[in-house]
Write a protein that holds these residues in place. Structure first.
Motif, short mmCIF file in Angstrom:
data_model
loop_
_atom_site.label_atom_id
_atom_site.label_comp_id
_atom_site.label_asym_id
_atom_site.label_seq_id
_atom_site.Cartn_x
_atom_site.Cartn_y
_atom_site.Cartn_z
N THR A 1 2.63 7.24 0.54
CA THR A 1 3.55 7.28 1.85
C THR A 1 4.30 8.63 2.20
N PRO B 1 8.68 2.07 0.92
CA PRO B 1 8.28 2.88 -0.19
C PRO B 1 9.53 3.57 -0.76
N ARG C 1 2.58 -2.56 -5.34
CA ARG C 1 1.46 -3.08 -5.04
C ARG C 1 1.58 -4.58 -5.19
N PHE D 1 8.85 5.08 -4.27
CA PHE D 1 8.39 5.60 -5.68
C PHE D 1 7.70 6.90 -5.40
N PRO D 2 7.33 7.63 -6.11
CA PRO D 2 6.61 9.00 -6.15
C PRO D 2 5.14 8.70 -5.90
N TYR D 3 4.55 7.35 -6.24
CA TYR D 3 3.42 6.75 -5.93
C TYR D 3 3.24 5.51 -5.84
N LYS D 4 1.98 5.09 -6.16
CA LYS D 4 1.65 3.55 -6.11
C LYS D 4 2.29 2.90 -7.57
N ARG E 1 3.09 12.03 -6.36
CA ARG E 1 1.73 11.55 -6.53
C ARG E 1 1.38 11.46 -7.95
N SER F 1 -2.69 5.56 -0.07
CA SER F 1 -2.26 5.45 -1.45
C SER F 1 -0.99 6.28 -1.56
N SER G 1 0.88 -1.04 -0.21
CA SER G 1 0.01 0.02 -0.05
C SER G 1 0.89 1.26 0.14
N GLY G 2 0.35 2.42 -0.04
CA GLY G 2 1.13 3.68 -0.10
C GLY G 2 2.01 3.62 -1.43
N SER G 3 3.20 4.53 -1.17
CA SER G 3 3.93 4.72 -2.61
C SER G 3 4.95 3.51 -2.75
#
Lengths: 437, 80
Positions: B63, A208, A172, A210-213, A376, B61, A167-169
């Motif tokens: 972090t 984490p 997945r 990455f910039p986003y997922k 994001r 979504s 979850s988060g950046s």
């Protein structure tokens, strides 16, 4: 007697479909009864309060959940999502109601015994409510408090050999179709590569980076049962290069009505006799088929592997033998910049362990996105912002005709300055000698 | 740059901004150490979380990362 009156939710149960409200009420009653004598570590009336807060949200037309938090298990940056209710006095059972994502097994194969054990653990330490499965594919545990997280994580990893999902950046939880385990359309072993890449990229999954997922999904064939083309930043779709294998005798049997089309899927109604011209040849998107003199022919160079003819006549038509996968990139749901489908990056690549060529593409994309992506910003948005050509440069992949979606509407293949004689600079005075202002 | 010096730059950088901000994107850390490779900074930040110098905050979504114990904490996250 229910703890909270829920007239609006009750109304949702009146439709013809199975209702999640009924499921929640059943779970609430089961916890109240507690026939197994479970020592609940989450309030026994958590589900009652969940129904109550949902009713209130419908009444107010706004959410009563607060989003996110510092909750997590040690060393992991994903797998737990903090949830708090903003009406804790009215609904104390859900005041702290965090979500846990449990990594689903490849192809979602597990035994009923294993599922029962998971549910027993969750009944004991959580609300008992699960979502099978979340959009990314994970088993979702809905509702527990912070002190329970490490306990659940310990039990999952030590007793069930089971990890948390992403979850988060993070990367997945990679998701795949059942592949060659049960499907004759599978052009590669989706579960093998899904498992391998899950292990290979553990760090990206849990910490984490990455910039986003970022999502990987693996579809064994272009039927795309996992919908990777619409939902994943990198979509791996099985395909083949040679001819669709045709069994002409079976084609005749379909035409004669001896074998039901679509494996009998449309048997609930009388659609009349099977019409190969109308239902197969006429629906081919590229018009690459013809049926003449009792013989079906396919012009392979024109075929886009849409799967329609194979789906209609699975006993007569089979996928080719020279198999591999296509890699598409940049699909996403519409949070920031509108929904996007994946764009084709690698038309065909052989799927061979240890998947080094595929890993090289993945890692070059990550390097580019980690460097250039804004906070994001999904990969698809970065491709849109900088252009597909920038992605080609970053991955070292040469532009090929398959990158062009259709003639004369290609937005991303441009000349670079060093490819043009004289570059972009010009002598304006010299130019004006020949061209008036 | 050795890891301890990088750690100090990160902690000092985050402390300086504490008055206005307690949670940061990973990319904010890249700016603090412009000469280092992003991948190395990512690994260091994640190591600092394991060392309990930093902590993650996740919306589900996205972090974010902050100094451990600073800003709104788990126990008070249900308060407004």
């Amino acid at each position: 007697m229910a703890k909270h009156e829920t007239p609006l939710l009750d109304q949702l149960e009146s439709g013809p479909w199975p209702s999640f409200v009924s499921d929640l009420k059943q779970e609430a009653a089961s916890r109240a009864k507690n026939e197994k004598g479970v020592e609940f570590q989450t309030p026994v009336d958590a589900v009652e309060d969940l129904l109550g807060v949902l009713e209130l949200s419908y009444k107010h037309g706004r959410t009563h959940w607060k989003h996110g938090g510092i909750v997590g298990v040690f060393g992991y940056g994903g797998g737990v999502i903090g949830r708090y209710c903003d009406q804790p006095e009215m609904f104390p059972g859900v005041a702290h109601f965090h979500t846990m994502r449990i990594s689903q097994p490849a192809g979602k194969y597990y035994t009923t015994e294993y599922l029962k054990q998971l549910c027993d653990l969750w009944e004991f330490r959580g609300s008992g409510i699960t979502n099978m499965h979340g959009s990314t594919g994970d088993i979702i545990f809905i509702g527990t408090s912070t002190p329970q997280l490490e306990e659940i994580f310990y039990e999952l990893t030590h007793t069930f050999n089971q990890d948390l999902g992403g979850s988060g950046s993070n990367l997945r939880t990679p998701s795949d179709c059942i592949g060659s385990s049960r499907c004759e359309y599978a052009c590669y072993d989706t579960q093998a590569i899904c498992h391998e890449l899950t292990n290979e990229y553990q760090d990206e999954l849990h910490r984490p980076a990455f910039p986003y997922k970022f999502k990987f999904k693996f579809d064994g064939c272009p039927n795309c049962c996992v919908a990777s083309i619409a939902r994943s930043d990198m979509s791996f779709i099985g395909t083949w290069k040679d001819d669709i294998r045709i069994d002409q005798e079976a084609v005749k049997a379909y035409v004669a009505g001896e074998i039901p089309s679509n494996a009998g899927a449309h048997a609930g109604r009388d659609w009349g006799p099977f019409d190969i011209q109308k239902e197969v040849v006429g629906l081919c998107p590229t018009g690459c088929m013809r049926y003449e003199g009792g013989k079906l022919e396919i012009n392979t160079p024109e075929c886009t592997r849409c799967m329609h003819c194979i789906n209609v006549m699975p006993r007569a038509l089979r996928i080719g033998n020279d198999r591999g996968l296509s890699i598409l990139v940049g699909a996403k749901a519409p949070i920031l910049d509108g929904a996007q489908m994946g764009s084709l990056l690698v038309p065909f690549i052989k799927v061979e362990e240890p998947y080094d060529e595929i890993k090289a593409v993945i890692e070059s994309i990550w390097d580019w996105w980690m460097e250039e992506g804004k906070n994001r910003e999904r990969l698809g948005e970065l491709i849109k912002r900088q252009g597909f050509q920038a992605l080609l440069t970053a991955t070292g992949i040469k532009a090929v005709p398959q990158h062009v979606i259709e003639p004369r509407s290609n937005p991303y293949i441009f000349w670079k300055e060093d490819e043009v004689e004289g570059g972009w600079e010009r002598d304006v005075t010299e130019y004006r000698k020949y061209h008036q202002r | 740059m050795d890891k301890d010096a990088a750690r100090k730059i990160i902690v000092d950088g985050l402390t300086k901004k504490l008055k206005t901000k307690s949670k940061f994107y990973l990319k904010d850390f890249y700016k603090m150490l412009p000469d280092e490779k992003n991948k190395d900074i990512k690994n260091l930040v994640n190591l600092m979380v394991r060392e309990e110098i930093l902590e993650y905050w996740s919306s589900g979504s996205t972090t974010m990362i902050g100094l451990k114990g600073k800003g709104k904490q788990a126990a008070a996250e249900d308060e407004n």
